[in-house]
Design a protein around this motif. Structure first.
Motif, PDB file in Angstrom:
ATOM      1  N   LYS A 156       1.089  -1.157  -0.458  1.00 50.70           N
ATOM      2  CA  LYS A 156      -0.082  -0.384  -0.002  1.00 50.70           C
ATOM      3  C   LYS A 156       0.805   1.464  -0.161  1.00 50.70           C
ATOM      4  O   LYS A 156       0.289   2.187   0.745  1.00 50.70           O
ATOM      5  CB  LYS A 156      -0.933  -0.359   1.258  1.00 50.70           C
ATOM      6  N   ARG A 157       1.657   0.999  -0.502  1.00 52.50           N
ATOM      7  CA  ARG A 157       2.672   2.637  -0.496  1.00 52.50           C
ATOM      8  C   ARG A 157       2.309   3.010  -1.931  1.00 52.50           C
ATOM      9  O   ARG A 157       1.511   2.731  -3.044  1.00 52.50           O
ATOM     10  CB  ARG A 157       3.706   1.773  -1.046  1.00 52.50           C
ATOM     11  N   GLY A 158       2.778   4.399  -2.226  1.00 52.73           N
ATOM     12  CA  GLY A 158       2.494   4.741  -3.556  1.00 52.73           C
ATOM     13  C   GLY A 158       1.373   5.797  -3.247  1.00 52.73           C
ATOM     14  O   GLY A 158       0.799   5.976  -2.851  1.00 52.73           O
ATOM     15  N   ASP A 159       0.705   5.945  -4.838  1.00 55.11           N
ATOM     16  CA  ASP A 159      -0.003   6.876  -5.158  1.00 55.11           C
ATOM     17  C   ASP A 159      -1.428   6.022  -5.002  1.00 55.11           C
ATOM     18  O   ASP A 159      -1.898   4.692  -5.509  1.00 55.11           O
ATOM     19  CB  ASP A 159       0.026   7.238  -6.015  1.00 55.11           C
ATOM     20  N   ARG A 160      -2.388   6.456  -3.414  1.00 55.91           N
ATOM     21  CA  ARG A 160      -3.247   5.613  -3.291  1.00 55.91           C
ATOM     22  C   ARG A 160      -4.708   6.251  -4.888  1.00 55.91           C
ATOM     23  O   ARG A 160      -5.482   4.827  -4.159  1.00 55.91           O
ATOM     24  CB  ARG A 160      -3.621   6.331  -1.699  1.00 55.91           C
ATOM     25  N   TYR A 161      -5.308   7.043  -4.926  1.00 56.41           N
ATOM     26  CA  TYR A 161      -5.906   7.374  -5.427  1.00 56.41           C
ATOM     27  C   TYR A 161      -5.704   6.444  -6.705  1.00 56.41           C
ATOM     28  O   TYR A 161      -6.876   5.637  -7.083  1.00 56.41           O
ATOM     29  CB  TYR A 161      -6.144   9.037  -5.435  1.00 56.41           C
ATOM     30  N   LEU A 162      -4.457   6.406  -7.019  1.00 54.61           N
ATOM     31  CA  LEU A 162      -4.297   5.222  -8.184  1.00 54.61           C
ATOM     32  C   LEU A 162      -4.192   3.989  -7.909  1.00 54.61           C
ATOM     33  O   LEU A 162      -4.756   3.113  -8.973  1.00 54.61           O
ATOM     34  CB  LEU A 162      -3.276   5.936  -8.825  1.00 54.61           C
ATOM     35  N   ARG A 163      -3.943   3.563  -6.850  1.00 57.89           N
ATOM     36  CA  ARG A 163      -3.961   1.966  -6.213  1.00 57.89           C
ATOM     37  C   ARG A 163      -5.456   1.783  -6.047  1.00 57.89           C
ATOM     38  O   ARG A 163      -6.144   1.497  -6.093  1.00 57.89           O
ATOM     39  CB  ARG A 163      -3.556   1.965  -5.137  1.00 57.89           C
ATOM     40  N   GLN A 164      -6.169   3.008  -6.228  1.00 58.61           N
ATOM     41  CA  GLN A 164      -8.133   2.497  -5.995  1.00 58.61           C
ATOM     42  C   GLN A 164      -8.772   2.196  -6.840  1.00 58.61           C
ATOM     43  O   GLN A 164      -9.564   1.517  -7.427  1.00 58.61           O
ATOM     44  CB  GLN A 164      -8.534   3.841  -4.817  1.00 58.61           C
ATOM     45  N   LEU A 165      -8.051   3.188  -7.981  1.00 63.13           N
ATOM     46  CA  LEU A 165      -8.787   3.438  -9.379  1.00 63.13           C
ATOM     47  C   LEU A 165      -8.964   1.699 -10.318  1.00 63.13           C
ATOM     48  O   LEU A 165      -9.186   1.362 -10.540  1.00 63.13           O
ATOM     49  CB  LEU A 165      -8.348   4.393  -9.964  1.00 63.13           C
TER      50      LEU A 165
END
Length: 333
Positions: free
Chosen positions: A267-276
């Motif tokens: 769960k590192r990095g851009d949370r928004y992009l991972r969510q998409l």
């Protein structure tokens, strides 16, 4: 500072801390600057290697300094922390940034263009408006419940039922004004989200990289636009797995003594992009039907073996790798 070939800069709003390094990596001095004085000082220098953290304002600095002829490297903050010596302060941060940037294996963040940052800003504002909309809906629903009007947890239901409640005459005077005002605020947020979504879609259709990404299964307009804006240069990553790791979609490793143990995703990095990407993967699985292609069969087997949630994350991981392949090829042209 004389005879320097590289500097580590700890950036802030008004003050900047600079540590200079020689070609052999020795510290040659340090100096504190204001924003205008730093620009004046850098203009007078021969081309330098400049290392900064990838944080607020760093991409603008990167573009500005690159035009001057300097070689700029932006480093993710969590890669800088292991090189900090002693307590956290501005001087130690600048020193750690310089040491981290000089590492031959250090993976740096590509400098974004103005267009990429603009698109990313649109996504951030749209996300904030969505949060505001949820907050208004929750407050409206909660206040109505105080007066024995209990509605389901659905914004669509609120849009339909609240006008009916207000037209029934149950609330009058200040109460009616209060609920009418909240309903209007909810409608305003709806309209604002629609406007930003439409603008993002227009820009995505004009972006050749985003258009190619949209051809991937489970990657819609928003995901393609966010990927194209976030990953300024896919070639910074050697392969798709590195991009997936950058987005926090790979498992944690607890390995020692030749024994490899994998845990939950980082769960590192851009949370928004991972969510998409995760939402896109859920959509693919929801519409799986009886498809018999290789990916569909793999998803079914994975769901049977590891369960729905892990299958969703595994598919999002694959989508990130496919996206890297598309972007690396498109950006190489």
């Amino acid at each position: 500072m004389k005879d320097i070939t590289a500097v580590g800069i700890d950036t802030a709003k008004t003050t900047f801390y600079v540590v200079g390094f020689s070609s052999t990596g020795n510290v040659m001095g340090k100096k504190k600057f204001t924003r205008p004085s730093l620009k004046e000082w850098l203009v007078k220098q021969e081309p330098l290697k400049i290392y900064m953290e990838a944080c607020g304002g760093s991409h603008e600095w990167g573009r500005y300094l690159t035009k001057m002829g300097h070689a700029v490297k932006l480093i993710a903050p969590h890669f800088v922390s292991p090189f900090r010596q002693g307590d956290k302060n501005d001087w130690n941060d600048a020193l750690a940034i310089g040491i981290a940037g000089a590492q031959p294996t250090m993976r740096c963040v590509a400098i974004k263009s103005v267009d990429q940052q603009t698109i990313q800003s649109l996504h951030r504002v749209r996300t904030r408006l969505q949060r505001d909309r949820v907050a208004v809906a929750n407050q409206l629903r909660g206040l109505l419940a105080e007066f024995d009007v209990v509605l389901p947890r659905s914004i669509a239901t609120l849009r339909k039922r609240v006008p009916e409640v207000l037209d029934s005459g149950q609330f009058v005077g200040v109460q009616a004004e209060l609920f009418q005002g909240l309903l209007e605020e909810l409608r305003q947020r709806d309209e604002q989200v629609k406007q930003y979504t439409k603008r993002i879609e227009q820009l995505a259709m004009a972006d050749p990289v985003a258009v190619k990404l949209m051809a991937l299964n489970g990657v819609g307009v928003l995901t393609a636009s966010a990927l194209s804006a976030e990953v300024a240069d896919a070639r910074v990553f050697r392969n798709g797995r590195q991009l997936s790791a950058y987005l926090g979609l790979v498992p944690r490793q607890f390995s020692t003594g030749g024994k490899n143990r994998l845990g939950s995703i980082t769960k590192r990095g851009d949370r928004y992009l991972r969510q998409l990407l995760v939402h896109g993967a859920r959509s693919v699985i929801r519409h799986l039907g009886d498809k018999q292609d290789r990916v569909s069969c793999w998803i079914r087997q994975l769901i049977a073996r590891r369960g729905m949630n892990k299958a969703v994350v595994a598919l999002a991981n694959k989508q990130a790798r496919w996206a890297w392949a598309v972007m690396a090829q498109a950006q190489a042209v």
